[in-house]
Design a protein around this motif. Sequence first.
Motif, PDB file in Angstrom:
ATOM      1  N   ASN A  11       6.926  12.581  -5.418  1.00 47.92           N
ATOM      2  CA  ASN A  11       7.159  11.932  -4.126  1.00 47.92           C
ATOM      3  C   ASN A  11       8.513  11.231  -4.197  1.00 47.92           C
ATOM      4  N   GLN A  12       9.462  11.655  -3.349  1.00 47.65           N
ATOM      5  CA  GLN A  12      10.801  11.056  -3.388  1.00 47.65           C
ATOM      6  C   GLN A  12      10.844   9.888  -2.407  1.00 47.65           C
ATOM      7  N   ILE A  13      11.156   8.719  -2.962  1.00 48.91           N
ATOM      8  CA  ILE A  13      11.047   7.449  -2.228  1.00 48.91           C
ATOM      9  C   ILE A  13      12.332   6.654  -2.482  1.00 48.91           C
ATOM     10  N   ALA A  40      13.008   8.207  -7.476  1.00 51.83           N
ATOM     11  CA  ALA A  40      13.697   7.154  -6.717  1.00 51.83           C
ATOM     12  C   ALA A  40      15.023   7.691  -6.198  1.00 51.83           C
ATOM     13  N   TRP A  41      15.188   7.721  -4.869  1.00 57.25           N
ATOM     14  CA  TRP A  41      16.539   8.001  -4.369  1.00 57.25           C
ATOM     15  C   TRP A  41      17.247   6.677  -4.132  1.00 57.25           C
ATOM     16  N   SER A  42      18.555   6.726  -4.240  1.00 57.07           N
ATOM     17  CA  SER A  42      19.388   5.505  -4.185  1.00 57.07           C
ATOM     18  C   SER A  42      18.968   4.483  -5.248  1.00 57.07           C
ATOM     19  N   PRO A  43      18.762   4.913  -6.496  1.00 56.02           N
ATOM     20  CA  PRO A  43      18.279   3.972  -7.515  1.00 56.02           C
ATOM     21  C   PRO A  43      19.310   2.913  -7.888  1.00 56.02           C
ATOM     22  N   LEU A  44      20.604   3.197  -7.577  1.00 55.34           N
ATOM     23  CA  LEU A  44      21.653   2.194  -7.838  1.00 55.34           C
ATOM     24  C   LEU A  44      21.988   1.444  -6.553  1.00 55.34           C
ATOM     25  N   ALA A  45      21.142   1.616  -5.539  1.00 56.91           N
ATOM     26  CA  ALA A  45      21.357   0.977  -4.228  1.00 56.91           C
ATOM     27  C   ALA A  45      22.730   1.342  -3.676  1.00 56.91           C
ATOM     28  N   GLY A  46      23.185   2.562  -3.988  1.00 58.34           N
ATOM     29  CA  GLY A  46      24.493   2.991  -3.506  1.00 58.34           C
ATOM     30  C   GLY A  46      25.623   2.090  -3.987  1.00 58.34           C
ATOM     31  N   GLY A  47      25.385   1.368  -5.094  1.00 56.89           N
ATOM     32  CA  GLY A  47      26.427   0.492  -5.650  1.00 56.89           C
ATOM     33  C   GLY A  47      26.492  -0.859  -4.974  1.00 56.89           C
ATOM     34  N   ASN A  48      25.491  -1.169  -4.170  1.00 59.43           N
ATOM     35  CA  ASN A  48      25.548  -2.423  -3.412  1.00 59.43           C
ATOM     36  C   ASN A  48      24.530  -3.450  -3.896  1.00 59.43           C
ATOM     37  N   SER A  87      14.723   8.543 -11.729  1.00 62.37           N
ATOM     38  CA  SER A  87      15.812   8.175 -10.818  1.00 62.37           C
ATOM     39  C   SER A  87      16.659   9.392 -10.454  1.00 62.37           C
ATOM     40  N   VAL A  88      16.994   9.498  -9.170  1.00 67.85           N
ATOM     41  CA  VAL A  88      17.882  10.565  -8.682  1.00 67.85           C
ATOM     42  C   VAL A  88      19.216   9.905  -8.346  1.00 67.85           C
ATOM     43  N   ILE A  89      20.160   9.996  -9.284  1.00 71.29           N
ATOM     44  CA  ILE A  89      21.436   9.318  -9.031  1.00 71.29           C
ATOM     45  C   ILE A  89      22.327  10.194  -8.148  1.00 71.29           C
ATOM     46  N   GLY A  90      23.195   9.544  -7.383  1.00 69.97           N
ATOM     47  CA  GLY A  90      23.954  10.258  -6.366  1.00 69.97           C
ATOM     48  C   GLY A  90      25.422  10.454  -6.682  1.00 69.97           C
ATOM     49  N   THR A  91      25.862   9.987  -7.855  1.00 73.18           N
ATOM     50  CA  THR A  91      27.299  10.059  -8.142  1.00 73.18           C
ATOM     51  C   THR A  91      27.720  11.458  -8.618  1.00 73.18           C
ATOM     52  N   SER A  92      29.004  11.767  -8.403  1.00 78.22           N
ATOM     53  CA  SER A  92      29.573  12.938  -9.062  1.00 78.22           C
ATOM     54  C   SER A  92      30.736  12.494  -9.959  1.00 78.22           C
ATOM     55  N   GLU A  95      32.429   9.188 -15.224  1.00 74.33           N
ATOM     56  CA  GLU A  95      32.327   7.888 -15.895  1.00 74.33           C
ATOM     57  C   GLU A  95      31.033   7.180 -15.466  1.00 74.33           C
ATOM     58  N   ARG A  96      30.712   7.267 -14.178  1.00 74.29           N
ATOM     59  CA  ARG A  96      29.465   6.644 -13.689  1.00 74.29           C
ATOM     60  C   ARG A  96      28.254   7.324 -14.344  1.00 74.29           C
ATOM     61  N   MET A  97      28.325   8.648 -14.470  1.00 76.14           N
ATOM     62  CA  MET A  97      27.200   9.360 -15.113  1.00 76.14           C
ATOM     63  C   MET A  97      26.984   8.848 -16.527  1.00 76.14           C
TER      64      MET A  97
HETATM   65  N1  LIG Z   1      14.670  11.953   0.070  1.00 76.41           N
HETATM   66  C1  LIG Z   1      15.475  11.273   0.859  1.00 76.41           C
HETATM   67  O1  LIG Z   1      15.122  10.846   1.966  1.00 76.41           O
HETATM   68  C2  LIG Z   1      16.852  10.947   0.373  1.00 76.41           C
HETATM   69  C3  LIG Z   1      17.644  10.065   1.077  1.00 76.41           C
HETATM   70  C4  LIG Z   1      18.903   9.733   0.573  1.00 76.41           C
HETATM   71  C5  LIG Z   1      19.329  10.332  -0.594  1.00 76.41           C
HETATM   72  N2  LIG Z   1      18.541  11.239  -1.246  1.00 76.41           N
HETATM   73  C6  LIG Z   1      18.981  11.875  -2.513  1.00 76.41           C
HETATM   74  O2  LIG Z   1      19.122  10.876  -3.482  1.00 76.41           O
HETATM   75  C7  LIG Z   1      20.375  11.033  -4.133  1.00 76.41           C
HETATM   76  C8  LIG Z   1      20.820   9.686  -4.619  1.00 76.41           C
HETATM   77  O3  LIG Z   1      21.031   8.758  -3.532  1.00 76.41           O
HETATM   78  P1  LIG Z   1      22.295   7.805  -3.549  1.00 76.41           P
HETATM   79  O4  LIG Z   1      23.532   8.642  -3.550  1.00 76.41           O
HETATM   80  O5  LIG Z   1      22.145   6.794  -2.464  1.00 76.41           O
HETATM   81  O6  LIG Z   1      22.086   7.152  -5.006  1.00 76.41           O
HETATM   82  P2  LIG Z   1      22.792   6.036  -5.863  1.00 76.41           P
HETATM   83  O7  LIG Z   1      22.938   6.630  -7.235  1.00 76.41           O
HETATM   84  O8  LIG Z   1      22.031   4.755  -5.714  1.00 76.41           O
HETATM   85  O9  LIG Z   1      24.215   5.801  -5.223  1.00 76.41           O
HETATM   86  C9  LIG Z   1      25.323   6.614  -5.564  1.00 76.41           C
HETATM   87  C10 LIG Z   1      26.523   6.065  -4.849  1.00 76.41           C
HETATM   88  O10 LIG Z   1      26.677   4.698  -5.187  1.00 76.41           O
HETATM   89  C11 LIG Z   1      27.961   4.474  -5.733  1.00 76.41           C
HETATM   90  N3  LIG Z   1      27.837   3.489  -6.807  1.00 76.41           N
HETATM   91  C12 LIG Z   1      26.840   3.394  -7.724  1.00 76.41           C
HETATM   92  N4  LIG Z   1      27.033   2.321  -8.538  1.00 76.41           N
HETATM   93  C13 LIG Z   1      28.195   1.748  -8.121  1.00 76.41           C
HETATM   94  C14 LIG Z   1      28.913   0.604  -8.545  1.00 76.41           C
HETATM   95  N5  LIG Z   1      28.490  -0.168  -9.567  1.00 76.41           N
HETATM   96  N6  LIG Z   1      30.049   0.299  -7.874  1.00 76.41           N
HETATM   97  C15 LIG Z   1      30.483   1.059  -6.850  1.00 76.41           C
HETATM   98  N7  LIG Z   1      29.844   2.174  -6.391  1.00 76.41           N
HETATM   99  C16 LIG Z   1      28.706   2.494  -7.030  1.00 76.41           C
HETATM  100  C17 LIG Z   1      28.402   5.817  -6.258  1.00 76.41           C
HETATM  101  O11 LIG Z   1      29.809   5.824  -6.270  1.00 76.41           O
HETATM  102  P3  LIG Z   1      30.617   6.780  -7.288  1.00 76.41           P
HETATM  103  O12 LIG Z   1      30.560   8.140  -6.663  1.00 76.41           O
HETATM  104  O13 LIG Z   1      31.968   6.156  -7.332  1.00 76.41           O
HETATM  105  O14 LIG Z   1      29.927   6.771  -8.597  1.00 76.41           O
HETATM  106  C18 LIG Z   1      27.797   6.773  -5.251  1.00 76.41           C
HETATM  107  O15 LIG Z   1      28.614   6.860  -4.091  1.00 76.41           O
HETATM  108  C19 LIG Z   1      21.278  11.674  -3.080  1.00 76.41           C
HETATM  109  O16 LIG Z   1      22.320  12.387  -3.683  1.00 76.41           O
HETATM  110  C20 LIG Z   1      20.297  12.599  -2.362  1.00 76.41           C
HETATM  111  O17 LIG Z   1      20.187  13.827  -3.064  1.00 76.41           O
HETATM  112  C21 LIG Z   1      17.300  11.527  -0.795  1.00 76.41           C
END
Ligand SMILES: NC(=O)c1ccc[n+]([C@@H]2O[C@H](COP(=O)([O-])OP(=O)(O)OC[C@H]3O[C@@H](n4cnc5c(N)ncnc54)[C@H](OP(=O)(O)O)[C@@H]3O)[C@@H](O)[C@H]2O)c1
Length: 126
Positions: A11-13, A40-48, A87-92, A95-97
């Motif tokens: 379950n993706q949450i 977990a999607w957005s496990p890093l809260a998108g860096g916020n 966790s499903v991380i979103g970075t490409s 260095e973050r990986m």
């Molecule tokens: N099922 C759903 O409804 C759903 C919804 C949304 C997303 N998703 C999936 O979940 C995946 C992950 O979501 P997410 O991208 O929101 O995950 P995330 O890993 O929480 O956020 C990644 C983003 O945050 C930035 N970031 C992380 N740590 C940071 C920091 N310390 N300082 C500055 N920026 C930082 C990254 O920037 P950098 O690129 O510079 O590292 C990247 O743009 C998505 O790719 C998607 O496949 C699923």
Amino acid sequence: MLSAIVPPRYNQIEISLQQLSAFTDGTLDQCIEKQIQPMAWSPLAGGNLSSNQNLEALTKKIAAQYETTEEAIMLSFLAKHPSKIISVIGTSNKERMKRCLAFKEVTLSNQDFFELYSTALGHDIP
Ligand SMILES: NC(=O)c1ccc[n+]([C@@H]2O[C@H](COP(=O)([O-])OP(=O)(O)OC[C@H]3O[C@@H](n4cnc5c(N)ncnc54)[C@H](OP(=O)(O)O)[C@@H]3O)[C@@H](O)[C@H]2O)c1
């Protein structure tokens, strides 16, 4: 005709230190009960983390104590939940990986887990 009902395996949450409702709204409890693995999607809260300055400071402090990255602490926090969150991380960003992969070397103490949890919520846990 449907020959079988296949139960869900995952379950993706949205779950992170900034989005913890799945911890208490029954979603993760149901995952444990039904043997569904949460992702977990957005496990890093998108860096916020900056909207909760106490949480941001605590994450940095704990990362320094464990000699690891803040990303590793955020992911270790999720990994410690008994529902075995993936966790499903979103970075490409390579260095973050690397900073994220450091989580494999971290096992948070219970005390640090609950301090992060209560700081994220902004109040003590009853
Ligand atoms: N099922 C759903 O409804 C759903 C919804 C949304 C997303 N998703 C999936 O979940 C995946 C992950 O979501 P997410 O991208 O929101 O995950 P995330 O890993 O929480 O956020 C990644 C983003 O945050 C930035 N970031 C992380 N740590 C940071 C920091 N310390 N300082 C500055 N920026 C930082 C990254 O920037 P950098 O690129 O510079 O590292 C990247 O743009 C998505 O790719 C998607 O496949 C699923």
